[in-house]
Design a protein around this motif. Sequence first.
Motif, PDB file in Angstrom:
ATOM      1  N   ILE A 198      54.855  45.559  56.661  1.00 21.42           N
ATOM      2  CA  ILE A 198      53.458  45.996  56.564  1.00 21.42           C
ATOM      3  C   ILE A 198      53.281  47.375  57.201  1.00 21.42           C
ATOM      4  O   ILE A 198      52.588  48.242  56.654  1.00 21.42           O
ATOM      5  CB  ILE A 198      52.514  44.945  57.199  1.00 21.42           C
ATOM      6  CG1 ILE A 198      52.508  43.683  56.335  1.00 21.42           C
ATOM      7  CG2 ILE A 198      51.113  45.508  57.386  1.00 21.42           C
ATOM      8  CD1 ILE A 198      51.815  42.502  56.980  1.00 21.42           C
ATOM      9  N   LEU A 199      53.926  47.606  58.345  1.00 18.48           N
ATOM     10  CA  LEU A 199      53.840  48.914  58.993  1.00 18.48           C
ATOM     11  C   LEU A 199      54.435  50.009  58.115  1.00 18.48           C
ATOM     12  O   LEU A 199      53.878  51.110  58.018  1.00 18.48           O
ATOM     13  CB  LEU A 199      54.538  48.903  60.351  1.00 18.48           C
ATOM     14  CG  LEU A 199      53.788  48.217  61.477  1.00 18.48           C
ATOM     15  CD1 LEU A 199      54.652  48.152  62.729  1.00 18.48           C
ATOM     16  CD2 LEU A 199      52.482  48.930  61.757  1.00 18.48           C
ATOM     17  N   THR A 200      55.559  49.718  57.478  1.00 20.82           N
ATOM     18  CA  THR A 200      56.175  50.698  56.584  1.00 20.82           C
ATOM     19  C   THR A 200      55.237  51.025  55.432  1.00 20.82           C
ATOM     20  O   THR A 200      55.024  52.195  55.103  1.00 20.82           O
ATOM     21  CB  THR A 200      57.526  50.188  56.052  1.00 20.82           C
ATOM     22  OG1 THR A 200      58.438  50.065  57.153  1.00 20.82           O
ATOM     23  CG2 THR A 200      58.118  51.139  55.019  1.00 20.82           C
ATOM     24  N   THR A 201      54.645  50.001  54.838  1.00 25.07           N
ATOM     25  CA  THR A 201      53.705  50.222  53.739  1.00 25.07           C
ATOM     26  C   THR A 201      52.512  51.053  54.204  1.00 25.07           C
ATOM     27  O   THR A 201      52.090  51.995  53.525  1.00 25.07           O
ATOM     28  CB  THR A 201      53.241  48.877  53.146  1.00 25.07           C
ATOM     29  OG1 THR A 201      54.401  48.162  52.694  1.00 25.07           O
ATOM     30  CG2 THR A 201      52.286  49.080  51.988  1.00 25.07           C
ATOM     31  N   ALA A 202      51.984  50.735  55.375  1.00 22.85           N
ATOM     32  CA  ALA A 202      50.853  51.496  55.917  1.00 22.85           C
ATOM     33  C   ALA A 202      51.249  52.941  56.194  1.00 22.85           C
ATOM     34  O   ALA A 202      50.486  53.872  55.894  1.00 22.85           O
ATOM     35  CB  ALA A 202      50.330  50.823  57.187  1.00 22.85           C
ATOM     36  N   MET A 203      52.433  53.142  56.758  1.00 25.98           N
ATOM     37  CA  MET A 203      52.891  54.499  57.054  1.00 25.98           C
ATOM     38  C   MET A 203      53.069  55.298  55.764  1.00 25.98           C
ATOM     39  O   MET A 203      52.674  56.470  55.692  1.00 25.98           O
ATOM     40  CB  MET A 203      54.203  54.459  57.845  1.00 25.98           C
ATOM     41  CG  MET A 203      54.724  55.825  58.232  1.00 25.98           C
ATOM     42  SD  MET A 203      53.655  56.762  59.350  1.00 25.98           S
ATOM     43  CE  MET A 203      54.074  56.022  60.904  1.00 25.98           C
ATOM     44  N   LEU A 204      53.613  54.675  54.741  1.00 28.36           N
ATOM     45  CA  LEU A 204      53.788  55.364  53.458  1.00 28.36           C
ATOM     46  C   LEU A 204      52.448  55.823  52.900  1.00 28.36           C
ATOM     47  O   LEU A 204      52.305  56.948  52.412  1.00 28.36           O
ATOM     48  CB  LEU A 204      54.488  54.446  52.449  1.00 28.36           C
ATOM     49  CG  LEU A 204      55.959  54.169  52.704  1.00 28.36           C
ATOM     50  CD1 LEU A 204      56.456  53.063  51.792  1.00 28.36           C
ATOM     51  CD2 LEU A 204      56.772  55.430  52.505  1.00 28.36           C
ATOM     52  N   THR A 205      51.459  54.947  52.971  1.00 26.30           N
ATOM     53  CA  THR A 205      50.125  55.278  52.468  1.00 26.30           C
ATOM     54  C   THR A 205      49.529  56.438  53.250  1.00 26.30           C
ATOM     55  O   THR A 205      48.983  57.388  52.680  1.00 26.30           O
ATOM     56  CB  THR A 205      49.205  54.042  52.551  1.00 26.30           C
ATOM     57  OG1 THR A 205      49.780  53.005  51.772  1.00 26.30           O
ATOM     58  CG2 THR A 205      47.815  54.346  52.052  1.00 26.30           C
ATOM     59  N   ARG A 206      49.645  56.375  54.573  1.00 29.21           N
ATOM     60  CA  ARG A 206      49.047  57.420  55.409  1.00 29.21           C
ATOM     61  C   ARG A 206      49.775  58.762  55.251  1.00 29.21           C
ATOM     62  O   ARG A 206      49.141  59.818  55.234  1.00 29.21           O
ATOM     63  CB  ARG A 206      49.020  56.994  56.879  1.00 29.21           C
ATOM     64  CG  ARG A 206      48.189  55.760  57.196  1.00 29.21           C
ATOM     65  CD  ARG A 206      46.784  55.741  56.601  1.00 29.21           C
ATOM     66  NE  ARG A 206      45.922  56.807  57.037  1.00 29.21           N
ATOM     67  CZ  ARG A 206      44.813  56.666  57.757  1.00 29.21           C
ATOM     68  NH1 ARG A 206      44.413  55.457  58.120  1.00 29.21           N
ATOM     69  NH2 ARG A 206      44.094  57.711  58.102  1.00 29.21           N
ATOM     70  N   LEU A 207      51.109  58.736  55.122  1.00 24.93           N
ATOM     71  CA  LEU A 207      51.845  59.977  54.882  1.00 24.93           C
ATOM     72  C   LEU A 207      51.441  60.577  53.541  1.00 24.93           C
ATOM     73  O   LEU A 207      51.283  61.795  53.409  1.00 24.93           O
ATOM     74  CB  LEU A 207      53.357  59.733  54.930  1.00 24.93           C
ATOM     75  CG  LEU A 207      53.965  59.470  56.307  1.00 24.93           C
ATOM     76  CD1 LEU A 207      55.434  59.098  56.167  1.00 24.93           C
ATOM     77  CD2 LEU A 207      53.792  60.657  57.237  1.00 24.93           C
ATOM     78  N   ASN A 208      51.284  59.724  52.551  1.00 21.16           N
ATOM     79  CA  ASN A 208      50.875  60.186  51.231  1.00 21.16           C
ATOM     80  C   ASN A 208      49.486  60.836  51.288  1.00 21.16           C
ATOM     81  O   ASN A 208      49.257  61.899  50.695  1.00 21.16           O
ATOM     82  CB  ASN A 208      50.892  59.026  50.247  1.00 21.16           C
ATOM     83  CG  ASN A 208      50.827  59.487  48.827  1.00 21.16           C
ATOM     84  OD1 ASN A 208      51.565  60.375  48.417  1.00 21.16           O
ATOM     85  ND2 ASN A 208      49.941  58.892  48.049  1.00 21.16           N
TER      86      ASN A 208
END
Length: 189
Positions: free
Chosen positions: A139-149
């Motif tokens: 979940i953290l990885t998915t959240a980080m990907l979204t925020r970096l994007n």
Amino acid sequence: LDSDMACCLCLQGPVHADTHSSVSIQASDSLKDILRSRIIEPRTQSGSLSPTAYSAVLFGPPGTAKTTTAESVAAALGYGFVVIDTAVFLEDGLANIASRMAYVFDRLERLRDCVILFDEIEEFCLDRTTPGLGMESRILTTAMLTRLNDLRRAERSIFLVATNRLAAFDSAVVRPGRLDMLLFVGTPN
């Protein structure tokens, strides 16, 4: 940027070439050329034909001046410089990483004319296919990907991700289109 956030983000004002060396510092010639043509010149020279880059992963062994390279990009542009590391996301404790991540990125997205360095944040971008990786990490990885994007699409500042462990990253972090460039930083010359 509020004052408590500036302290925890290690915010520095504009980095000037007279206090730090320019992009010519300790980076290989090809790395310097890429940084100059894709990040610096499109912002400093009218009529530059190179596409403007807003993000990159700087990867390589420890001690190869990845942080110094990021500082030098800020100096060459006269931009502010912000360092984000794992401790920034853990400041409110393990149970509050997601809310802290939102807090940090909400503030980063408001910055203009700044070089943001994410330093050694692999733990928040782990390969989600790794056996035994917990749901929280996925979940953290998915959240980080979204925020970096979101940060990349805003095109207000430049952000660089420095890592010694590129192989630990989820493939979605390094896929074409997520970040503008993947740049190897080898031994300084």
